[in-house]
Design a protein around this motif. Structure first.
Motif, PDB file in Angstrom:
ATOM      1  N   GLU A  47      -5.305  -7.499   0.447  1.00 41.62           N
ATOM      2  CA  GLU A  47      -4.135  -7.519  -0.439  1.00 41.62           C
ATOM      3  C   GLU A  47      -3.194  -6.366  -0.118  1.00 41.62           C
ATOM      4  O   GLU A  47      -1.977  -6.543  -0.051  1.00 41.62           O
ATOM      5  N   LYS A  51       0.669  -6.542   1.436  1.00 39.82           N
ATOM      6  CA  LYS A  51       1.791  -5.896   0.754  1.00 39.82           C
ATOM      7  C   LYS A  51       2.444  -4.859   1.655  1.00 39.82           C
ATOM      8  O   LYS A  51       3.675  -4.712   1.653  1.00 39.82           O
ATOM      9  N   GLU A  54       4.651  -6.631   4.076  1.00 39.06           N
ATOM     10  CA  GLU A  54       5.850  -7.118   3.390  1.00 39.06           C
ATOM     11  C   GLU A  54       6.852  -5.985   3.167  1.00 39.06           C
ATOM     12  O   GLU A  54       8.059  -6.137   3.411  1.00 39.06           O
ATOM     13  N   LEU A  71       3.557   1.327  -2.722  1.00 42.21           N
ATOM     14  CA  LEU A  71       2.265   0.720  -3.056  1.00 42.21           C
ATOM     15  C   LEU A  71       1.726   1.261  -4.371  1.00 42.21           C
ATOM     16  O   LEU A  71       1.217   0.512  -5.211  1.00 42.21           O
ATOM     17  N   GLU A  74       3.281  -0.127  -7.487  1.00 44.15           N
ATOM     18  CA  GLU A  74       2.834  -1.464  -7.850  1.00 44.15           C
ATOM     19  C   GLU A  74       1.384  -1.485  -8.318  1.00 44.15           C
ATOM     20  O   GLU A  74       0.787  -2.556  -8.468  1.00 44.15           O
ATOM     21  N   HIS A  76      -1.437  -0.051  -6.799  1.00 46.85           N
ATOM     22  CA  HIS A  76      -2.513   0.095  -5.831  1.00 46.85           C
ATOM     23  C   HIS A  76      -2.977   1.555  -5.788  1.00 46.85           C
ATOM     24  O   HIS A  76      -2.157   2.472  -5.680  1.00 46.85           O
TER      25      HIS A  76
END
Length: 280
Positions: A47, A51, A54, A71, A74, A76
């Motif tokens: 995952e 990300k 992206e 990261l 979001e 993480h």
């Protein structure tokens, strides 16, 4: 340098291929048996990797530290060391050395074109007149049909001249979604990039020193040099333009293309257009 990972590989080879005992193999390479038996419990991080890829596509000039901030925003839980390890393993590291004024960007991989005018590739080829003076040929190819759309010869071709040639083609053929090229000054000039933005054409610049990323035009240029430039004696610029244009027409309309099943580029383009009309 000898690392624990290389010692583990060496011990595994002796155990699996030479049928040595674990104790003997680990002793020979200087590795503890518990270290050899250890199985990593680190998660796959798929995952986070997805990300990170992206974010790197959206933020083409951001390094791993800035991407790590995104990261963490979001949710993480990662530190900069882990992000750096994933960043390198995904091949997202930007080159440190860049030519002056070269537009160095991380580009998304290109998919195969599925119709005419979806993607064009362009480049330059150089040669000499009889007296030794150099000239250049601007070459432009449709990546789907392999048609040579332009092969313009001159002693000097600037970014402004490339824009004029593309505008002339736009009047009769339209424009592609994507234009692939190297990082030459003509293709990264202000005139070229401003025109692309105004016309809604996406420029795709290959990585410096990676001509294989522009394989369609490189293949064409090889045939062009082998079958035209190397077999012709150019007396003047007018003579060069005449010979180059005659070869271009022969390439499009007469010469069979192996990757097109023996069809000419013009035949292949016509068949593709007919198939699209039938499907519509």
């Amino acid at each position: 340098m000898v690392t624990p990972a290389s010692k583990r590989r060496a011990a595994s080879v002796m155990i699996e291929e030479f049928r040595k005992s674990q104790t003997r193999s680990c002793t020979l390479v200087g590795l503890g048996r518990s270290t050899w038996r250890y199985k990593s419990r680190r998660p796959a991080d798929e995952e986070i990797r997805a990300k990170l890829r992206e974010l790197a596509q959206k933020r083409t000039r951001f390094g791993y530290r800035r991407l790590a901030i995104f990261l963490r925003r979001e949710g993480h839980v990662v530190n900069h060391k882990k992000v750096f390890r994933l960043y390198r393993s995904e091949g997202l590291t930007l080159p440190r050395k860049r030519r002056k004024k070269a537009l160095c960007m991380r580009q998304a991989p290109l998919s195969q074109p599925t119709r005419c005018n979806e993607r064009w590739s362009m480049d330059f080829v150089a040669d000499r007149f009889k007296e030794g003076r150099r000239f250049r040929v601007f070459t432009l190819v449709d990546d789907f049909s392999r048609e040579c759309l332009a092969s313009f010869a001159d002693t000097s071709i600037s970014g402004v001249r490339v824009v004029r040639l593309l505008e002339e083609l736009a009047a009769t053929r339209g424009l592609p979604q994507t234009l692939v090229s190297d990082n030459g000054p003509e293709f990264t000039s202000r005139a070229m990039l401003t025109w692309a933005q105004h016309r809604g054409v996406r420029p795709h610049l290959i990585d410096p020193g990676k001509p294989t990323q522009n394989a369609f035009i490189e293949s064409f240029n090889g045939s062009f040099r082998d079958e035209c430039l190397n077999t012709s004696w150019f007396m003047s610029l007018e003579d060069a333009r005449r010979i180059v244009e005659e070869w271009r027409l022969d390439y499009n309309e007469v010469r069979p293309h192996s990757s097109l099943g023996g069809k000419t580029p013009a035949e292949y383009a016509a068949a593709a257009s007919a198939a699209e009309e039938t499907a519509a």
